[in-house]
Motif scaffolding. Structure first.
Motif, PDB file in Angstrom:
ATOM      1  N   ARG A   1       0.836  -1.193   0.000  1.00  0.00           N
ATOM      2  CA  ARG A   1       0.000   0.000   0.000  1.00  0.00           C
ATOM      3  C   ARG A   1       0.870   1.242   0.000  1.00  0.00           C
ATOM      4  NH1 ARG A   1      -2.379   4.001   2.924  1.00  0.00           N
ATOM      5  NH2 ARG A   1      -4.567   4.473   2.396  1.00  0.00           N
TER       6      ARG A   1
ATOM      7  N   GLU B   1       0.510   5.725  -0.738  1.00  0.00           N
ATOM      8  CA  GLU B   1      -0.392   6.839  -0.929  1.00  0.00           C
ATOM      9  C   GLU B   1       0.160   7.811  -1.964  1.00  0.00           C
ATOM     10  OE1 GLU B   1      -1.429   8.751   2.720  1.00  0.00           O
ATOM     11  OE2 GLU B   1      -2.692   7.060   3.388  1.00  0.00           O
TER      12      GLU B   1
ATOM     13  N   GLY C   1      -2.873  11.856  -0.812  1.00  0.00           N
ATOM     14  CA  GLY C   1      -3.247  11.041   0.341  1.00  0.00           C
ATOM     15  C   GLY C   1      -4.214   9.927   0.023  1.00  0.00           C
TER      16      GLY C   1
ATOM     17  N   GLU D   1      -5.092   6.055  -1.750  1.00  0.00           N
ATOM     18  CA  GLU D   1      -4.462   4.769  -2.070  1.00  0.00           C
ATOM     19  C   GLU D   1      -4.149   4.757  -3.562  1.00  0.00           C
ATOM     20  OE1 GLU D   1      -3.762   1.202  -3.620  1.00  0.00           O
ATOM     21  OE2 GLU D   1      -5.925   1.664  -3.728  1.00  0.00           O
ATOM     22  N   HIS D   2      -2.931   4.352  -3.926  1.00  0.00           N
ATOM     23  CA  HIS D   2      -2.417   4.552  -5.275  1.00  0.00           C
ATOM     24  C   HIS D   2      -3.237   3.840  -6.349  1.00  0.00           C
ATOM     25  CE1 HIS D   2       0.329   4.115  -8.733  1.00  0.00           C
ATOM     26  NE2 HIS D   2       0.762   5.298  -8.353  1.00  0.00           N
TER      27      HIS D   2
ATOM     28  N   GLN E   1     -10.163   3.412   0.870  1.00  0.00           N
ATOM     29  CA  GLN E   1      -8.725   3.656   0.700  1.00  0.00           C
ATOM     30  C   GLN E   1      -7.858   2.521   1.247  1.00  0.00           C
ATOM     31  OE1 GLN E   1      -7.790   6.176  -1.277  1.00  0.00           O
ATOM     32  NE2 GLN E   1     -10.010   6.435  -1.475  1.00  0.00           N
TER      33      GLN E   1
ATOM     34  N   THR F   1      -7.077   1.295   4.141  1.00  0.00           N
ATOM     35  CA  THR F   1      -6.100   1.578   5.197  1.00  0.00           C
ATOM     36  C   THR F   1      -5.876   0.369   6.096  1.00  0.00           C
ATOM     37  OG1 THR F   1      -7.839   2.458   6.656  1.00  0.00           O
ATOM     38  CG2 THR F   1      -6.693   4.031   5.214  1.00  0.00           C
TER      39      THR F   1
END
Length: 288
Positions: free
Chosen positions: A96, A98, A102, A104-105, A152, A154
């Motif tokens: 993961r 960013e 900010g 998620e790629h 995202q 996380t």
């Protein structure tokens, strides 16, 4: 081709594989082609190979919202209309990471860049006689879902999970675009299946070698995979939305094409974009 109007074609992720092949095919038909990619070296290699004044290369990191907006401004400054937008840009992230925003790629590059290009180029698409958007992803696949509680990723990130979520987001993107009033462009969701495209790009040499071997044995040639795309640019489908999985029409009642989820994803996306805009825009000083 003789007697045929030259089209303006924009291709994201156009320096490799299917995107590159589509660019070369459209150039051969006399079109004006803009290719967007992150690698200056690959862009230069494509320009040298094509040796065609109708080809432009724009280097950009499409995982960045500001970079997408810069690309759109560049295209709008040069063209009065865009006939075709072909969306290929994607990259697997084993871990993961960013973006500068900010996000998620994988979400940002594979889904959000496509959302932004389609929406920001809407006016130019509407100005073309028969515009089309082709989104190359995994429509028809039912694996994966949108993690509404944590889009995202996380928690519990995995590269397959991220790719599948972004793929399902692209399914919903097509549904949302086609359902939006005022869009003249036909939207095509296209899953070409396993294709000999970008097989040498994985960072892990063992995985890269395995993919190359499997591609040589089982994958479709790139020329076969892009043939429908080239045809849709010449003759867009009549329906606002088409979903094609390896040559077969996808049942629109599939849960991955749910209109309510499409509306929900647009709302989430626009909320994230508003937050990013607010962070980048300083508040005006208060009078007094």
């Amino acid at each position: 081709m003789p007697g045929q109007r030259r089209k303006t074609v924009v291709i994201s992720g156009g320096t490799d594989g299917m995107g590159r092949a589509t660019a070369l095919e459209r150039l051969a038909r006399g079109d004006h082609v803009t290719v967007i990619g992150s690698s200056e070296a690959k862009g230069r290699a494509l320009l040298d190979h094509a040796a065609n004044p109708n080809l432009r290369f724009l280097r950009a990191d499409l995982s960045s919202v500001a970079e997408v907006e810069r690309v759109v401004a560049d295209i709008a400054g040069r063209h009065d209309a865009v006939d075709a937008l072909a969306l290929f840009a994607n990259r697997v992230s084993p871990r993961r990471r960013e973006t500068v925003d900010g996000l998620e790629h994988t979400f940002a590059l594979y889904y959000l860049s496509r959302y932004l290009l389609g929406s920001r180029l809407r006016a130019l698409l509407n100005a073309a006689p028969a515009p089309v958007v082709v989104n190359v992803a995994g429509v028809g696949t039912t694996a994966g879902r949108i993690f509404w509680e944590d889009p995202q990723l996380t928690r519990g990130y995995g590269q397959v999970r991220a790719q599948l979520q972004a793929g399902r987001a692209n399914d919903l993107l097509g549904v949302a675009f086609a359902g939006q009033a005022g869009n003249r462009a036909r939207y095509v969701l296209y899953h070409p299946g396993f294709t000999r495209s970008g097989a040498g790009n994985h960072r892990n040499p063992l995985v890269r070698g395995t993919i190359k071997l499997l591609a040589a044995l089982f994958a479709r040639p790139v020329a076969d995979a892009v043939r429908p795309i080239v045809g849709w640019i010449d003759h867009p489908p009549t329906d606002p939305l088409s979903a094609i999985d390896r040559g077969r029409t996808v049942d629109r009642s599939l849960r991955t094409l749910d209109p309510d989820d499409a509306v929900r994803l647009v709302a989430y996306t626009e909320d994230r974009l508003r937050r990013l805009h607010d962070l980048r825009t300083p508040e005006a000083p208060q009078a007094g």
